[in-house]
Design a protein around this motif. Structure first.
Motif, PDB file in Angstrom:
ATOM      1  N   VAL A  71       1.977  -8.404   8.650  1.00  0.00           N
ATOM      2  CA  VAL A  71       2.786  -7.751   7.634  1.00  0.00           C
ATOM      3  C   VAL A  71       2.082  -6.443   7.297  1.00  0.00           C
ATOM      4  O   VAL A  71       0.911  -6.450   6.912  1.00  0.00           O
ATOM      5  CB  VAL A  71       2.946  -8.627   6.375  1.00  0.00           C
ATOM      6  N   SER A  72       2.779  -5.342   7.456  1.00  0.00           N
ATOM      7  CA  SER A  72       2.246  -4.024   7.145  1.00  0.00           C
ATOM      8  C   SER A  72       2.928  -3.512   5.890  1.00  0.00           C
ATOM      9  O   SER A  72       4.159  -3.496   5.810  1.00  0.00           O
ATOM     10  CB  SER A  72       2.507  -3.070   8.315  1.00  0.00           C
ATOM     11  N   ILE A  73       2.128  -3.102   4.921  1.00  0.00           N
ATOM     12  CA  ILE A  73       2.649  -2.595   3.664  1.00  0.00           C
ATOM     13  C   ILE A  73       2.185  -1.147   3.519  1.00  0.00           C
ATOM     14  O   ILE A  73       0.984  -0.881   3.420  1.00  0.00           O
ATOM     15  CB  ILE A  73       2.165  -3.446   2.472  1.00  0.00           C
ATOM     16  N   LEU A  74       3.137  -0.237   3.542  1.00  0.00           N
ATOM     17  CA  LEU A  74       2.834   1.182   3.388  1.00  0.00           C
ATOM     18  C   LEU A  74       3.013   1.549   1.922  1.00  0.00           C
ATOM     19  O   LEU A  74       4.016   1.183   1.309  1.00  0.00           O
ATOM     20  CB  LEU A  74       3.748   2.022   4.273  1.00  0.00           C
ATOM     21  N   THR A  75       2.029   2.267   1.371  1.00  0.00           N
ATOM     22  CA  THR A  75       2.050   2.589  -0.055  1.00  0.00           C
ATOM     23  C   THR A  75       1.833   4.075  -0.287  1.00  0.00           C
ATOM     24  O   THR A  75       1.503   4.825   0.630  1.00  0.00           O
ATOM     25  CB  THR A  75       0.937   1.819  -0.803  1.00  0.00           C
ATOM     26  N   SER A  76       1.973   4.444  -1.540  1.00  0.00           N
ATOM     27  CA  SER A  76       1.680   5.812  -1.968  1.00  0.00           C
ATOM     28  C   SER A  76       0.300   5.897  -2.614  1.00  0.00           C
ATOM     29  O   SER A  76      -0.002   6.869  -3.301  1.00  0.00           O
ATOM     30  CB  SER A  76       2.753   6.284  -2.952  1.00  0.00           C
ATOM     31  N   LEU A  77      -0.547   4.895  -2.372  1.00  0.00           N
ATOM     32  CA  LEU A  77      -1.877   4.852  -2.981  1.00  0.00           C
ATOM     33  C   LEU A  77      -2.814   5.893  -2.368  1.00  0.00           C
ATOM     34  O   LEU A  77      -2.782   6.136  -1.159  1.00  0.00           O
ATOM     35  CB  LEU A  77      -2.495   3.462  -2.806  1.00  0.00           C
ATOM     36  N   ALA A  78      -3.645   6.455  -3.213  1.00  0.00           N
ATOM     37  CA  ALA A  78      -4.674   7.397  -2.749  1.00  0.00           C
ATOM     38  C   ALA A  78      -5.801   6.602  -2.096  1.00  0.00           C
ATOM     39  O   ALA A  78      -5.962   5.401  -2.350  1.00  0.00           O
ATOM     40  CB  ALA A  78      -5.213   8.193  -3.938  1.00  0.00           C
ATOM     41  N   PRO A  79      -6.603   7.236  -1.260  1.00  0.00           N
ATOM     42  CA  PRO A  79      -7.705   6.550  -0.580  1.00  0.00           C
ATOM     43  C   PRO A  79      -8.707   5.868  -1.521  1.00  0.00           C
ATOM     44  O   PRO A  79      -9.375   4.929  -1.122  1.00  0.00           O
ATOM     45  CB  PRO A  79      -8.389   7.663   0.217  1.00  0.00           C
ATOM     46  N   THR A  80      -8.761   6.307  -2.760  1.00  0.00           N
ATOM     47  CA  THR A  80      -9.707   5.727  -3.721  1.00  0.00           C
ATOM     48  C   THR A  80      -9.163   4.487  -4.428  1.00  0.00           C
ATOM     49  O   THR A  80      -9.905   3.822  -5.140  1.00  0.00           O
ATOM     50  CB  THR A  80     -10.074   6.779  -4.786  1.00  0.00           C
ATOM     51  N   GLU A  81      -7.910   4.145  -4.207  1.00  0.00           N
ATOM     52  CA  GLU A  81      -7.278   3.036  -4.932  1.00  0.00           C
ATOM     53  C   GLU A  81      -7.360   1.719  -4.152  1.00  0.00           C
ATOM     54  O   GLU A  81      -6.387   0.979  -4.036  1.00  0.00           O
ATOM     55  CB  GLU A  81      -5.833   3.383  -5.257  1.00  0.00           C
ATOM     56  N   LYS A  82      -8.538   1.395  -3.678  1.00  0.00           N
ATOM     57  CA  LYS A  82      -8.738   0.195  -2.858  1.00  0.00           C
ATOM     58  C   LYS A  82      -8.536  -1.096  -3.645  1.00  0.00           C
ATOM     59  O   LYS A  82      -8.044  -2.078  -3.095  1.00  0.00           O
ATOM     60  CB  LYS A  82     -10.107   0.238  -2.197  1.00  0.00           C
ATOM     61  N   GLU A  83      -8.898  -1.120  -4.901  1.00  0.00           N
ATOM     62  CA  GLU A  83      -8.718  -2.339  -5.706  1.00  0.00           C
ATOM     63  C   GLU A  83      -7.230  -2.645  -5.886  1.00  0.00           C
ATOM     64  O   GLU A  83      -6.806  -3.791  -5.769  1.00  0.00           O
ATOM     65  CB  GLU A  83      -9.414  -2.211  -7.057  1.00  0.00           C
ATOM     66  N   THR A  84      -6.427  -1.622  -6.143  1.00  0.00           N
ATOM     67  CA  THR A  84      -4.976  -1.820  -6.264  1.00  0.00           C
ATOM     68  C   THR A  84      -4.404  -2.298  -4.931  1.00  0.00           C
ATOM     69  O   THR A  84      -3.544  -3.186  -4.898  1.00  0.00           O
ATOM     70  CB  THR A  84      -4.282  -0.518  -6.713  1.00  0.00           C
ATOM     71  N   ALA A  85      -4.892  -1.739  -3.838  1.00  0.00           N
ATOM     72  CA  ALA A  85      -4.441  -2.155  -2.507  1.00  0.00           C
ATOM     73  C   ALA A  85      -4.798  -3.614  -2.258  1.00  0.00           C
ATOM     74  O   ALA A  85      -3.997  -4.366  -1.690  1.00  0.00           O
ATOM     75  CB  ALA A  85      -5.057  -1.271  -1.434  1.00  0.00           C
ATOM     76  N   ARG A  86      -5.991  -4.033  -2.672  1.00  0.00           N
ATOM     77  CA  ARG A  86      -6.395  -5.429  -2.504  1.00  0.00           C
ATOM     78  C   ARG A  86      -5.486  -6.352  -3.312  1.00  0.00           C
ATOM     79  O   ARG A  86      -5.096  -7.420  -2.849  1.00  0.00           O
ATOM     80  CB  ARG A  86      -7.858  -5.627  -2.917  1.00  0.00           C
ATOM     81  N   GLU A  87      -5.114  -5.932  -4.522  1.00  0.00           N
ATOM     82  CA  GLU A  87      -4.204  -6.734  -5.350  1.00  0.00           C
ATOM     83  C   GLU A  87      -2.831  -6.861  -4.680  1.00  0.00           C
ATOM     84  O   GLU A  87      -2.220  -7.937  -4.689  1.00  0.00           O
ATOM     85  CB  GLU A  87      -4.073  -6.104  -6.732  1.00  0.00           C
ATOM     86  N   ILE A  88      -2.345  -5.779  -4.085  1.00  0.00           N
ATOM     87  CA  ILE A  88      -1.068  -5.809  -3.355  1.00  0.00           C
ATOM     88  C   ILE A  88      -1.181  -6.758  -2.163  1.00  0.00           C
ATOM     89  O   ILE A  88      -0.279  -7.564  -1.900  1.00  0.00           O
ATOM     90  CB  ILE A  88      -0.668  -4.384  -2.900  1.00  0.00           C
ATOM     91  N   CYS A  89      -2.297  -6.703  -1.457  1.00  0.00           N
ATOM     92  CA  CYS A  89      -2.532  -7.580  -0.304  1.00  0.00           C
ATOM     93  C   CYS A  89      -2.519  -9.048  -0.737  1.00  0.00           C
ATOM     94  O   CYS A  89      -1.876  -9.884  -0.096  1.00  0.00           O
ATOM     95  CB  CYS A  89      -3.863  -7.211   0.348  1.00  0.00           C
ATOM     96  N   GLU A  90      -3.213  -9.355  -1.816  1.00  0.00           N
ATOM     97  CA  GLU A  90      -3.269 -10.744  -2.320  1.00  0.00           C
ATOM     98  C   GLU A  90      -1.880 -11.221  -2.758  1.00  0.00           C
ATOM     99  O   GLU A  90      -1.516 -12.374  -2.519  1.00  0.00           O
ATOM    100  CB  GLU A  90      -4.260 -10.857  -3.486  1.00  0.00           C
ATOM    101  N   GLU A  91      -1.126 -10.333  -3.376  1.00  0.00           N
ATOM    102  CA  GLU A  91       0.230 -10.668  -3.803  1.00  0.00           C
ATOM    103  C   GLU A  91       1.092 -11.015  -2.584  1.00  0.00           C
ATOM    104  O   GLU A  91       1.818 -12.008  -2.583  1.00  0.00           O
ATOM    105  CB  GLU A  91       0.811  -9.448  -4.535  1.00  0.00           C
ATOM    106  N   ALA A  92       0.996 -10.200  -1.539  1.00  0.00           N
ATOM    107  CA  ALA A  92       1.761 -10.427  -0.315  1.00  0.00           C
ATOM    108  C   ALA A  92       1.324 -11.709   0.377  1.00  0.00           C
ATOM    109  O   ALA A  92       2.153 -12.454   0.908  1.00  0.00           O
ATOM    110  CB  ALA A  92       1.605  -9.241   0.631  1.00  0.00           C
ATOM    111  N   ALA A  93       0.025 -11.972   0.366  1.00  0.00           N
ATOM    112  CA  ALA A  93      -0.516 -13.143   1.065  1.00  0.00           C
ATOM    113  C   ALA A  93       0.047 -14.456   0.534  1.00  0.00           C
ATOM    114  O   ALA A  93       0.113 -15.446   1.258  1.00  0.00           O
ATOM    115  CB  ALA A  93      -2.039 -13.149   0.960  1.00  0.00           C
ATOM    116  N   LYS A  94       0.499 -14.474  -0.697  1.00  0.00           N
ATOM    117  CA  LYS A  94       1.057 -15.694  -1.294  1.00  0.00           C
ATOM    118  C   LYS A  94       2.290 -16.189  -0.542  1.00  0.00           C
ATOM    119  O   LYS A  94       2.563 -17.383  -0.534  1.00  0.00           O
ATOM    120  CB  LYS A  94       1.409 -15.447  -2.762  1.00  0.00           C
ATOM    121  N   VAL A  95       3.021 -15.270   0.082  1.00  0.00           N
ATOM    122  CA  VAL A  95       4.263 -15.664   0.778  1.00  0.00           C
ATOM    123  C   VAL A  95       4.322 -15.227   2.239  1.00  0.00           C
ATOM    124  O   VAL A  95       5.230 -15.602   2.964  1.00  0.00           O
ATOM    125  CB  VAL A  95       5.507 -15.104   0.039  1.00  0.00           C
TER     126      VAL A  95
END
Length: 124
Positions: A71-95
């Motif tokens: 599953v590939s999730i493309l976002t508008s996150l800046a390179p410094t927003e790794k924690e937000t990206a990890r939260e998105i990844c964990e959210e996706a991993a649930k399903v």
């Protein structure tokens, strides 16, 4: 003799018409426009499930890639927003981990991977 010739001709006709069905999917100028919806692509259900749990406005595209294993999730996150990206990844991993799906990847606005997760492990 006439019966045998007629039977051979009949069998040849039946055989040829049976083979023609192998090519019925090839469009022809005389064919009517299809009325059915196209067959689902691999991962359609997973994409819908993941998109359904996304709460971040940064998520722009959810797709299944890599021979239907990621599953590939493309976002508008800046390179410094790794924690937000990890939260998105964990959210996706649930399903996300159904069928052949074995990983989740979250990319930032510059195309770099900000977070990744594997089936059975937490996102990093």
């Amino acid at each position: 003799m006439k019966i045998r010739v007629a039977l051979v001709a009949l069998l040849a006709t039946v055989s040829l018409s049976g083979c023609a069905s192998l090519f019925d999917d090839i469009p022809d100028a005389n064919d009517a426009m299809p009325t059915s919806t196209p067959a689902p692509k691999c991962g359609d259900d997973t994409v819908k499930a993941v998109a359904g749990v996304m709460t971040s406005d940064a998520v722009e595209v959810v797709e299944v890639i890599g021979s239907c294993t990621m599953v590939s999730i493309l976002t508008s996150l800046a390179p410094t927003e790794k924690e937000t990206a990890r939260e998105i990844c964990e959210e996706a991993a649930k399903v996300a981990y159904t069928g052949d799906i074995s990983s989740v990847s979250v990319e930032g606005d510059d195309g770099h991977e900000l977070s990744t997760g594997l089936k059975g492990a937490r996102c990093i």
